[in-house]
Design an enzyme around this catalytic site. Structure first.
Site, PDB file in Angstrom:
ATOM      1  CB  CYS A 178      -0.899   0.150   1.188  1.00  0.00           C
ATOM      2  SG  CYS A 178      -1.807  -1.356   1.293  1.00  0.00           S
ATOM      3  CG  HIS A 345      -7.649  -6.392  -5.724  1.00  0.00           C
ATOM      4  ND1 HIS A 345      -7.602  -7.154  -4.809  1.00  0.00           N
ATOM      5  CD2 HIS A 345      -6.949  -5.098  -5.347  1.00  0.00           C
ATOM      6  CE1 HIS A 345      -6.930  -6.636  -3.656  1.00  0.00           C
ATOM      7  NE2 HIS A 345      -6.348  -5.344  -4.304  1.00  0.00           N
ATOM      8  CD  GLU A 346      -6.027  -2.232  -8.194  1.00  0.00           C
ATOM      9  OE1 GLU A 346      -5.150  -3.095  -7.757  1.00  0.00           O
ATOM     10  OE2 GLU A 346      -6.303  -1.140  -7.428  1.00  0.00           O
ATOM     11  CG  HIS A 349      -8.770  -1.006  -3.851  1.00  0.00           C
ATOM     12  ND1 HIS A 349      -8.674  -1.485  -2.445  1.00  0.00           N
ATOM     13  CD2 HIS A 349      -7.771  -1.659  -4.219  1.00  0.00           C
ATOM     14  CE1 HIS A 349      -7.939  -2.507  -2.292  1.00  0.00           C
ATOM     15  NE2 HIS A 349      -7.161  -2.461  -3.280  1.00  0.00           N
ATOM     16  CG  HIS A 355      -5.321  -4.902   0.545  1.00  0.00           C
ATOM     17  ND1 HIS A 355      -4.154  -4.359   0.532  1.00  0.00           N
ATOM     18  CD2 HIS A 355      -5.910  -4.907  -0.766  1.00  0.00           C
ATOM     19  CE1 HIS A 355      -3.900  -4.021  -0.675  1.00  0.00           C
ATOM     20  NE2 HIS A 355      -4.850  -4.098  -1.426  1.00  0.00           N
TER      21      HIS A 355
END
Length: 729
Positions: A178, A345-346, A349, A355
Site C-alpha cells: 500500500c 480487485h481495483e 477499492h 484488503h
C-alpha cells in the site's frame, strides 16, 4: 552486490516492513497490487471437445440456456449458461486517434448476444463466464476451489479447446504493498472513515436496493494495444472478455458492470507510463476533460508497461466522486482470468473495499480482495460490509439503469474530435476561423474534400498512388493513397518469420539480432560474444544472466534457451553507453571477455540487456518470451510460392509484390504493392511508361548522330589516288 528496494530509512528487518504494511493497510489510501510473474499452471493444458447437450438448467426455459459437456481432469462436467444482459451496448462508442493524433470516434458493431454466464451442474457456488463470439468458448470456469481457463484451438475442424488449470497457491505471489503518504491522504477530500461514520447510522436491510448498475469506461494504453498485435478489433474483444469476467464476479453483490465506452491510445501514450501513482493522478485529471463526453460511473485504464512494477492501483471509495472514480490495471501478459481478478480487485477499492484481514472469509481458497493475487471468485464478509458502507452513503450514481447505446453525450461538434455524422471538427471558434477546410458547424467548406489525414493536403485528397507512409527498414512496407480517402492505409509490414539481414528474421516490423543489440548498448564495433559466454552466464539466474523473473527472483535459463536470456557482447570499446540504473560486468570465458548489463528488480525501467523477441537462436529458431522456439510457431499462411517468388508476404498474410508485378499473387505484370497497401505511384507508372518508349528511340537517334559526326570529322579515305608526273621543263 545484489539490488534491494528499501522501505523507510533503515528497513533493517522484515518485522519492521511487516508492521509498516499492517499500518498502511489500516488507513484509507491509494492501494496498489504488486507485480507477479507470468501465469503459473498446475499442469499442461488438456484438449477437450465441448459437446452440446439438452439443457437441464434449473428453473428456466430451455430456450434461454445453452448446455455443454466437457471432460477434463478425469471427470465429466456439464456447464449451463445463458446470454448476459446489460454487459455492453450493441454499438459501443470506441475512441481512437488518427496519425495526426486527432481523436476519432466510431460506433463499431460489437456483438452483445455471445457473452454468457452460468454455473457447473452439481458444483455449488461455481462460476462460469464465457465468450462465444469467435466460434468457440473462451473464458473462465471456477468450481470446487479450482480455476480453469478455456480457449478454442484456432483452425480446429473438430471444435477442439484447451483447458488450463490455474495455480491457486497464493505463496507464489508477494503481498500487495500500500503506497501511502500524508500528502496522498490529504488529496482525498472525503475519506473512508467519514463514509463509515455516516453509513453506520443507516439500516442496511431497509436501504439495500434491488440492484446496482456500474457504467464503466475503459481506456487502453499503447502497450496494451501493441500486445493485441495493434488490432483494434482484438482490443475491443479482449476488453469485453475481461469485463464479462468482472461482471460475473460482482453478481453476488447484485451489481451489473456495463461497458459504456472504450478509448484506445493507438498512436502512443497520452500520459507518461513510468510511475503508477503518477499515472493514477494524471489519469484522474485527464479523464475529467478528455473523457467528459463519455457518461460513466467509473473509468479505469488498462496498461501494459515494463516500467511499472505493480499490477494495479485505485483510489479507495472513489465511486460517484469524480475525479477519484478511477483506477489503473497493469497487464503482464498472463491469463485473462487473472487480469480480470486485478480489475475486480481495483474496482473493489473504487467501491470502498480494503484488503482482507485474517478475520475475513469468503468460503474459498482465493478471495477477490486478498492481499495475495490468486484466482478468485468471491468477496469476503469484510468486502460486503465495505461495499455497503460506501455505496449506501455515496452510491447514487449506481441507481440509474444503463441506457443502451448512450455512452457519449449528445453534444459533439466543437470538441475537436471527428465523430459520427461529422465531416470535420475544427474545435473552438478561434480555431475554426483559422481552418481553411472546416466550418464551425463541423461541415467541410465549399470545394474542400477533407480536413485531416495523411492523404489530405490543402483540403484535397492526395492523388492516387501518392506515397503516404514510406518504408523505414527492410521489415517495413510502404503505403500509398487511393485518391478517394483522406486516410493512409493501415501500417503494414513484412510477415513475421521472413528472412532479413544476415541470417535474421523479421518480427513485429524489426530485424533483430544479437550483434545489432550489442551495438545499441555498447556502441559501434561491439558484437555478440561467443557461445561460451551465453552458456556460462545465462545459466546462473542473476541480474547479469537470466531468462526472466517470477516477480521476485531471476530465473535460470534452460540450456536450450541460453541465447534468449541476456545478451552478452565482446569487442567493447565504449563502456559509457549504458546509463544508470544499469551496471556492467565483464568476465573471462575461455580467454574471451564477455560484457553484459546488470538490471535490478523493482527499478521501474526496462532491461535493455534482455534479448529481443524475434532474435535468431538457432537454425530455423527465434526467441519468443525468453524461449528458443521453432519458426513453425509463427503463421505460415503465406509462403514465397504464394507470391510467385515475385514479392513478400505482409503481416496480413497477403502478397506485397515487387515492382513489375501486380497483386494479389504477383502472377501478372503490374506496378507492385498489395491489396492492403493502396495503389502504387501513378507518377512512377507514367515515368516508367515514357522511359520505356523514349529510351529505345533516343538510343537509335544517338547512335545515328554519333555515326554521322564520325563520318564528317574523321574523313575516312576511299582508296589510293593516281598522280601525274610532271615533265621537266
Amino acid at each position: 552486490m545484489e539490488c534491494f528496494i528499501m522501505l523507510g530509512a533503515d528497513a533493517r528487518t522484515l518485522m519492521r516492513v511487516t508492521l509498516l504494511l499492517l499500518w498502511l493497510k489500516a488507513l484509507p489510501s491509494l492501494i496498489d497490487l504488486s507485480q507477479t510473474g507470468s501465469t503459473q499452471y498446475l499442469s499442461s493444458p488438456e484438449v477437450v471437445i465441448p459437446l452440446k447437450v439438452t439443457s437441464r438448467a434449473r428453473g428456466a426455459k430451455n430456450s434461454e440456456w445453452l448446455s455443454y459437456s466437457l471432460v477434463f481432469g478425469g471427470r465429466r462436467h456439464v456447464v449451463h449458461m445463458r446470454v448476459k444482459k446489460l454487459l455492453v451496448s450493441t454499438h459501443i462508442p470506441v475512441l481512437t486517434y488518427t496519425e495526426e493524433h486527432t481523436p476519432l470516434s466510431d460506433y463499431p458493431f460489437v456483438p452483445s448476444d455471445c457473452y454468457y454466464h452460468g454455473y457447473v451442474e452439481g458444483a455449488l457456488e461455481s462460476l462460469v463466464a464465457f465468450s462465444a463470439c469467435n466460434g468457440g468458448l473462451q473464458g473462465v470456469l471456477q468450481m470446487n476451489g479450482f480455476s480453469y481457463e478455456i480457449e478454442p484451438i484456432k483452425h480446429s475442424s473438430t471444435f477442439e479447446h484447451l483447458v488450463y488449470t490455474l495455480n491457486n497457491n497464493k505463496t507464489q505471489f508477494p503481498p500487495m504493498l500500500c503506497s501511502l503518504t500524508e500528502k496522498r491522504l490529504l488529496y482525498q477530500p472525503f475519506g473512508v472513515e467519514e463514509a463509515k461514520k455516516s453509513a453506520m447510522k443507516q439500516n442496511y436491510g431497509k436501504l439495500w436496493p434491488h440492484m446496482w448498475f456500474l457504467e464503466l469506461a475503459v481506456v487502453v494504453d499503447y502497450g496494451f494495444f501493441t500486445n493485441a498485435q495493434q488490432n483494434l478489433s482484438k482490443v475491443r474483444g479482449d476488453v469485453v472478455l475481461v469485463v464479462n469476467m468482472v461482471d460475473s464476479m460482482y453478481k453476488p453483490l447484485d451489481t451489473y458492470v456495463t461497458l459504456v465506452g472504450i478509448e484506445i491510445w493507438n498512436r502512443g501514450n497520452v500520459l507518461p507510463m513510468e510511475n503508477i501513482h503518477q499515472v493514477l493522478e494524471d489519469f484522474s485529471h485527464w479523464k475529467q476533460i478528455s473523457l467528459s463526453q463519455v457518461h460513466h460511473d467509473a473509468a479505469h485504464i488498462f496498461i501494459r508497461s515494463s516500467l511499472i512494477s505493480v499490477l494495479g492501483i485505485a483510489y479507495i471509495a472513489g465511486i460517484c466522486r469524480p475525479p477519484l472514480d478511477c483506477g489503473v490495471e497493469n497487464f503482464q501478459g498472463d491469463a485473462w482470468s487473472l487480469f480480470a481478478n486485478t480489475v475486480a480487485h481495483e474496482l473493489g477499492h473504487t467501491f470502498g473495499m480494503k484488503h482482507d484481514e485474517e478475520s475475513c472469509s469468503c468460503g474459498k481458497s482465493g478471495c477477490v480482495m486478498s492481499t495475495f493475487r490468486v484466482p478468485a471468485e468471491r468477496f469476503t464478509n469484510c468486502s460486503y460490509s465495505d461495499f455497503m458502507k460506501t455505496t449506501l452513503n455515496q452510491g447514487t450514481c449506481l441507481y440509474n439503469h444503463p441506457r443502451p447505446g448512450a455512452g457519449f453525450l449528445v453534444k459533439r461538434c466543437g470538441n475537436g474530435m471527428v465523430e459520427s455524422e461529422e465531416e470535420c471538427d475544427c474545435g473552438s471558434v478561434q480555431e475554426c476561423e483559422q481552418d481553411p477546410c472546416c466550418f464551425l458547424n463541423c461541415t467541410l467548406r465549399p470545394a474542400a474534400a477533407c480536413s485531416f489525414g495523411l492523404c489530405c493536403k490543402d483540403c484535397k485528397f492526395m492523388l492516387l498512388g501518392e506515397l503516404c507512409r514510406p518504408k523505414i527498414n527492410e521489415c517495413d512496407l510502404p503505403e500509398w493513397c487511393n485518391g478517394t480517402s483522406h486516410q493512409c492505409p493501415e501500417d503494414g509490414y513484412v510477415q513475421d518469420g521472413v528472412p532479413c539481414g544476415a541470417g535474421a528474421y523479421c518480427y513485429q516490423k524489426q530485424c533483430n539480432n544479437h550483434d545489432q543489440q550489442c551495438r545499441e548498448i555498447f556502441g559501434k564495433g561491439a558484437r555478440s560474444a561467443s557461445h561460451n559466454c551465453y552458456k556460462e552466464i545465462n545459466l546462473q539466474g542473476n541480474r547479469f544472466g537470466h531468462c526472466g523473473t517470477d516477480g521476485t527472483v531471476f530465473l535460470k535459463c534452460r540450456m536450450s534457451d541460453v541465447f534468449c536470456g541476456k545478451v552478452h557482447c565482446e569487442n567493447v570499446e565504449d563502456i559509457h553507453h549504458p546509463q544508470a540504473p544499469y551496471v556492467l560486468q565483464n568476465i573471462y570465458a575461455n580467454g574471451i571477455t564477455c560484457w553484459s548489463t546488470g538490471h535490478c528488480l523493482g527499478m521501474g525501467v526496462p532491461d535493455v540487456g534482455e534479448v529481443k523477441d524475434g532474435t535468431t537462436c538457432g537454425v530455423g529458431k527465434i526467441c519468443l518470451h525468453k524461449k528458443c522456439v521453432s519458426l513453425s510457431v509463427l503463421s505460415n499462411a503465406c509462403l514465397p510460392e504464394t507470391c510467385n517468388r515475385k514479392g513478400v508476404c505482409n503481416n496480413k498474410h497477403h502478397c506485397h509484390c515487387d515492382y513489375g508485378w501486380s497483386p494479389p499473387f504477383c502472377l501478372h505484370r503490374g506496378y507492385g504493392g498489395s491489396i492492403d497497401s493502396g495503389p502504387t505511384s501513378q507518377k512512377r507508372r507514367v515515368i516508367i511508361t515514357v522511359l520505356s518508349i523514349t529510351v529505345p528511340v533516343l538510343s537509335i537517334l544517338i547512335c545515328l548522330l554519333i555515326a554521322g559526326l564520325y563520318r564528317i570529322y574523321c574523313k575516312i579515305p576511299s582508296g589510293p589516288k593516281e598522280t601525274k608526273a610532271s615533265s621537266p621543263g
